[in-house]
Each structure stands twice: as C-alpha cells, then as structure tokens.
Design a protein around this motif. Structure first.
Motif, short mmCIF file in Angstrom:
data_model
loop_
_atom_site.label_atom_id
_atom_site.label_comp_id
_atom_site.label_asym_id
_atom_site.label_seq_id
_atom_site.Cartn_x
_atom_site.Cartn_y
_atom_site.Cartn_z
N THR A 44 -0.89 -1.05 13.24
CA THR A 44 -1.40 -1.40 14.61
C THR A 44 -2.14 -0.16 15.27
N ASP A 45 -1.84 0.93 14.76
CA ASP A 45 -2.64 2.19 15.32
C ASP A 45 -1.77 2.58 16.70
N SER A 46 -0.62 1.82 17.01
CA SER A 46 0.14 2.00 18.01
C SER A 46 0.49 3.12 18.36
N LYS A 47 0.43 3.87 19.55
CA LYS A 47 0.94 5.21 20.19
C LYS A 47 2.43 5.19 20.06
N ILE A 97 5.40 -8.26 8.71
CA ILE A 97 3.77 -8.19 8.69
C ILE A 97 3.37 -9.50 9.21
N GLN A 98 3.88 -10.53 8.92
CA GLN A 98 3.16 -11.73 9.29
C GLN A 98 3.13 -11.89 11.02
N SER A 99 3.75 -11.13 11.73
CA SER A 99 4.06 -10.92 12.96
C SER A 99 2.80 -10.33 13.60
N ILE A 100 2.06 -9.45 12.81
CA ILE A 100 1.01 -8.47 13.15
C ILE A 100 -0.25 -9.13 13.17
N PRO A 101 -1.11 -9.37 14.16
CA PRO A 101 -2.38 -9.79 13.96
C PRO A 101 -3.24 -8.64 13.64
N SER A 102 -3.27 -8.09 12.46
CA SER A 102 -4.01 -7.07 12.16
C SER A 102 -4.73 -7.01 10.55
N PRO A 103 -5.98 -6.81 10.78
CA PRO A 103 -6.60 -7.05 9.47
C PRO A 103 -6.21 -5.88 8.12
N LYS A 104 -5.48 -5.27 8.69
CA LYS A 104 -4.93 -4.06 7.79
C LYS A 104 -3.77 -4.66 7.08
N ALA A 105 -3.12 -6.00 7.38
CA ALA A 105 -1.93 -6.30 6.87
C ALA A 105 -2.22 -6.90 5.35
N GLU A 106 -3.28 -7.29 5.22
CA GLU A 106 -3.34 -7.85 3.71
C GLU A 106 -3.38 -6.51 2.61
N PRO A 107 -4.16 -5.61 2.92
CA PRO A 107 -4.33 -4.48 1.94
C PRO A 107 -2.77 -3.83 1.76
N PHE A 108 -2.01 -3.77 2.92
CA PHE A 108 -0.55 -3.27 3.06
C PHE A 108 0.31 -3.94 1.97
N LYS A 109 0.21 -5.36 2.19
CA LYS A 109 0.78 -6.34 1.21
C LYS A 109 0.72 -6.04 -0.35
N GLN A 110 -0.55 -5.96 -0.28
CA GLN A 110 -0.96 -5.37 -1.94
C GLN A 110 -0.37 -4.15 -2.16
N TRP A 111 -0.45 -3.36 -1.45
CA TRP A 111 0.05 -2.06 -1.85
C TRP A 111 1.75 -2.01 -1.98
#
Length: 285
Positions: free
Chosen positions: A38-41, A91-105
C-alpha cells in the motif's frame, strides 16, 4: 535472530517471517506486507480501516492472524503474523496492482521451502549464496555452514531431552560459551563491539573462534547422547563439560600461538579491510 526467524526480501523491501516447525510453514508479519503493498506511511492504521470495510476481516481477524515472537529493534516482541493462506485472504482486501506479484512471490517462497525439506542440501546452497553475496570468504563460509549444522544437531538433542523454552536454550548455550571462552554470548558481543540485538555473534567470529564453538557444541551433543540427562540441571552439567573440552583445547592453542584466540575483530567493515572481515547480516543462528 531467533533460530526460526528470517528476513525475506520482496522487491528489495524487508518482510519479517517466522518458520513454524510444528506446522511446517512460514508465517509473515502482516504489517510488513501491508506497508509494501500500500506504500502507507501508517500501515497499522491502514489495517484498522481495512478491517472496518471488510466484514470477513472484521469478524474473523483472530482466525487469520497469530501473534508470534519477532525480533525488533527493541527485542523480541509478539506481532500479528499470517501464514500464506491467511495472508492471501488479507491481500484480497487491498486494492493494489502490487498484490498479484506478491501472491506469486509467496508461492515461490513456499515452493522453495518445500524443496529444501525434500532436499536439505538446497537450503545449505541458498544460505551459502547469501553469505557469498555479502562478501564472506569461501573458507569462512564452509566453517560457518558446518557450525550451523552442528548447532542444529545440538538443539535437536536438547529437544529430545525435554528442553523446549527459548530461555533454556539460551542458558545452556551460555554455559557452553563460558566454559569454552570464559564469556557468555552477550559478553562476547561486547568484546566485539556488537551493539545491535539482531547482530549474530557467530557471523562476526574468526575461523578459530568458530572452530572452538563447534567443538564445544559437538562434544556437548555427544555426551548428551551417551548420558541422556533427564532434567535441566543435568543438561547444564553436560553443557559445561562439553564446553570445558573446547576451553582446554583453546587454552593449549593459545599457548602455542602466543596470543588469545578471543578476538575483538568483527565483520562489519568488509569494504575497509582486506583481512576477512565481513558485513553485518540477519541470517538466523
């Protein structure tokens, strides 16, 4: 770091993880994952808001996360962690394009661990590669990896003797260290100028220091396997005796060499020295 704790990297960002030996699976620190995706602070605040908008997370949070002991700057603390299955649901609750690569990781991490369980040599190979990337000399790496194997055999033996608490492992380790070097691990770290909690003492030992550490632990294992101590005090006695064998050998070596085996040298400044000093790393003991 604790033996079952590791720092893993996703896109060069740290994700703290804990290996659950009983379940044979990794648990990941949830707040680390949320911060990356999320890049959340303020990832802790983000989690609170995410739980409010997702009824499943709100009602079943306690079933998805498990507080586990994780090494932090302030020492070991209990932090919410999740296994791969639960983490994928979060992760399903995070609207982020970064989620899919993280699932693969996550899938790759799990796959590699399964490979290592089937073929332990792969785990050793990966660890060796990590040390090499950090600049450790090959001959030192060979001793360090051998020392890790000897340490694992010792902790397995202690578990067979009924030792289960982390503090008891630390006490027994200190007994071996005092008998071998005249120093507890914390005192030894002070000698080497290691001030951070996550600095692994053995990753800052010289060749000889590693050798005598291995000797003390291996002899302790052998004695324990022969005598099978039945209580904690019995294990402490065996630890002292095993360490004493290494301590006698160390003192004889020092007489021949004319100087102490115990060194204040640490491995934090590889770029500044050329005599085998190594950088800090976070591999588990």
């Amino acid at each position: 770091m604790p033996e079952n704790t590791q720092i893993k990297l996703f896109e060069e960002k740290k994700v703290r993880s804990v290996w659950n030996e009983e379940e044979q699976q990794w648990y990941f620190v949830v707040v680390d994952v949320i911060e990356i995706l999320t890049d959340s602070k303020n990832p802790t605040d983000y989690i609170k808001k995410m739980r409010k908008r997702d009824p499943v997370l709100s009602e079943g949070w306690g079933q998805l996360v498990t507080p586990l002991g994780v090494q932090t700057a302030g020492g070991t603390q209990r932090i919410n962690c999740a296994n791969v299955k639960s983490l994928l649901r979060i992760i399903q609750s995070i609207p982020s394009p970064k989620a899919e690569p993280f699932k693969q990781w996550l899938a790759q991490v799990g796959y590699e661990r399964m490979q290592e369980i089937e073929n332990p040599e792969l785990a050793q190979k990966r660890m060796k590669e990590i040390y090499e990337k950090k600049g450790y000399p090959k001959d030192w790496i060979d001793k360090r990896l051998r020392g890790i194997a000897i340490r694992q055999n010792l902790t397995d033996e202690w578990k067979e003797r009924g030792i289960t608490k982390e503090k008891d492992f630390a006490i027994l380790t200190a007994e071996i260290s005092k008998a071998t070097f005249g120093l507890t691990p914390s005192e030894y770290k002070n000698v080497k100028g290691l001030t951070k909690k996550n600095q692994n003492l053995r990753d800052h030992m010289t060749d000889l220091e590693l050798i005598f550490t291995m000797l003390g632990e291996r002899v302790t294992t052998e004695i324990s396997q022969q005598e099978k101590p039945e209580d904690f005090e019995g294990n402490k006695d065996v630890a002292r005796r095993g360490g004493n064998v290494a301590g006698v050998a160390r003192k004889e070596t020092e007489k021949e060499l004319g100087h102490s085996v115990i060194s204040s040298e640490n491995f934090l400044n590889l770029d500044e020295k050329s005599n085998g000093t190594l950088p800090e790393n976070n591999l588990p003991e």
